[in-house]
Design an enzyme around this catalytic site. Structure first.
Site, mmCIF file in Angstrom:
data_model
loop_
_atom_site.group_PDB
_atom_site.id
_atom_site.type_symbol
_atom_site.label_atom_id
_atom_site.label_comp_id
_atom_site.label_asym_id
_atom_site.label_seq_id
_atom_site.Cartn_x
_atom_site.Cartn_y
_atom_site.Cartn_z
ATOM 1 N N ASP A 102 12.140 11.939 24.480
ATOM 2 C CA ASP A 102 13.046 12.588 25.422
ATOM 3 C C ASP A 102 13.587 13.853 24.742
ATOM 4 O OD1 ASP A 102 12.525 10.157 26.685
ATOM 5 O OD2 ASP A 102 14.546 10.022 27.529
ATOM 6 N N LYS A 166 13.723 15.169 33.161
ATOM 7 C CA LYS A 166 14.913 14.315 33.040
ATOM 8 C C LYS A 166 16.145 15.174 33.259
ATOM 9 C CE LYS A 166 17.275 11.449 29.533
ATOM 10 N NZ LYS A 166 17.128 10.818 28.204
ATOM 11 N N LYS A 198 13.316 11.446 35.835
ATOM 12 C CA LYS A 198 14.279 10.496 35.282
ATOM 13 C C LYS A 198 15.696 10.978 35.555
ATOM 14 C CE LYS A 198 15.863 8.335 30.953
ATOM 15 N NZ LYS A 198 15.559 8.103 29.524
#
Length: 256
Positions: A102, A166, A198
């Site tokens: 991430d 994300k 996400k």
């Protein structure tokens, strides 16, 4: 999704969750508990998301080829580390057993007009992430704020090979919002590529999860949300367990 029962939404949300502990005071004992919570009798989460220093421990607990993936963070949370430093921490995390990275994009550089900083960061990390390691590009949409900036960040991340977009680090005042999700999901559709989404930060209840799932189903298709295309980031199991076990939800559910 509109017709789904709360129990169906809860079961789906469990399978889509990145169960997260990125607290500053996280301990090895907390990682043990997180790994245990990721695998319950009703099923398992998609992943856990943890600091790089705990990846090797989590891999030892979960073992190889576990259904629960190990995600970790890079360039986190500031988005301002040097590319070489981020590449080094990414490579070390993969060596320790991380399945997913991430990655915080240099969002402040983008706000200052430097698109190349974002492209350079993502492409450099992409080069050291062999398949099937995934990159989730964290856009920090609550700081970008402007719709055009969020669109630009989304398209750049997709072009440079991100596997997911994300929303947030969970470390700023404004994290996941439906408005930002709408923009990001639309950019994914426009790209024509298989890129996931996400939502991280602010998703606390089954009702919250339902809204994001309905949005994804509207922009893409009802069967689009699955672990390979959709994730929630949360530091607790929302009220999933209470719904699945027909009991009252626990007050004060937290979100990452």
């Amino acid at each position: 999704m509109l017709e789904a029962t709360n129990r169906q939404i809860a079961a789906l949300a469990l399978s889509l969750m990145d169960l997260t502990d990125l607290t500053d005071d996280c301990t090895p004992e907390a990682i043990e508990r997180l790994c245990a919570c990721a695998r319950i009798r009703h099923g398992h989460t998609a992943a856990i998301c943890i600091w790089p220093r705990f990846v090797a421990q989590a891999r030892a607990i979960l073992g190889p080829n576990n259904a629960v993936k190990i995600a970790t963070v890079a360039n986190f949370p500031s988005g301002e580390l040097a590319v070489d430093t981020v590449v080094e921490e990414t490579s070390r995390a993969i060596g320790d057993g991380a399945d997913e990275i991430d990655l915080v994009i240099p969002y402040r550089a983008l706000m200052a007009g430097d698109e190349q900083a974002v492209r350079g960061m993502i492409s450099a990390v992409r080069r050291v992430c062999p398949a099937p390691v995934l990159i989730k590009a964290i856009l920090e949409t609550g700081e970008l704020r402007d719709r055009d900036l969020i669109r630009s960040a989304s398209h750049i991340a997709i072009q440079e090979g991100a596997d997911f977009l994300k929303t947030s680090t969970g470390k700023v005042a404004v994290n996941a919002t439906l408005e930002a999700a709408d923009i990001m999901l639309t950019c994914i559709r426009e790209s024509g590529r298989k890129v996931g989404f996400k939502a991280a930060g602010g998703v606390r209840t089954i009702g919250d999860a339902r809204m994001y799932l309905n949005l994804a189903a509207t922009i893409h298709s009802p069967d689009w949300p699955m672990p390979s295309t959709f994730r929630f980031g949360a530091s607790g199991l929302l009220d999933i367990l209470s719904v699945l076990e027909d009991r009252e939800p626990v007050a004060g559910a937290t979100a990452y």
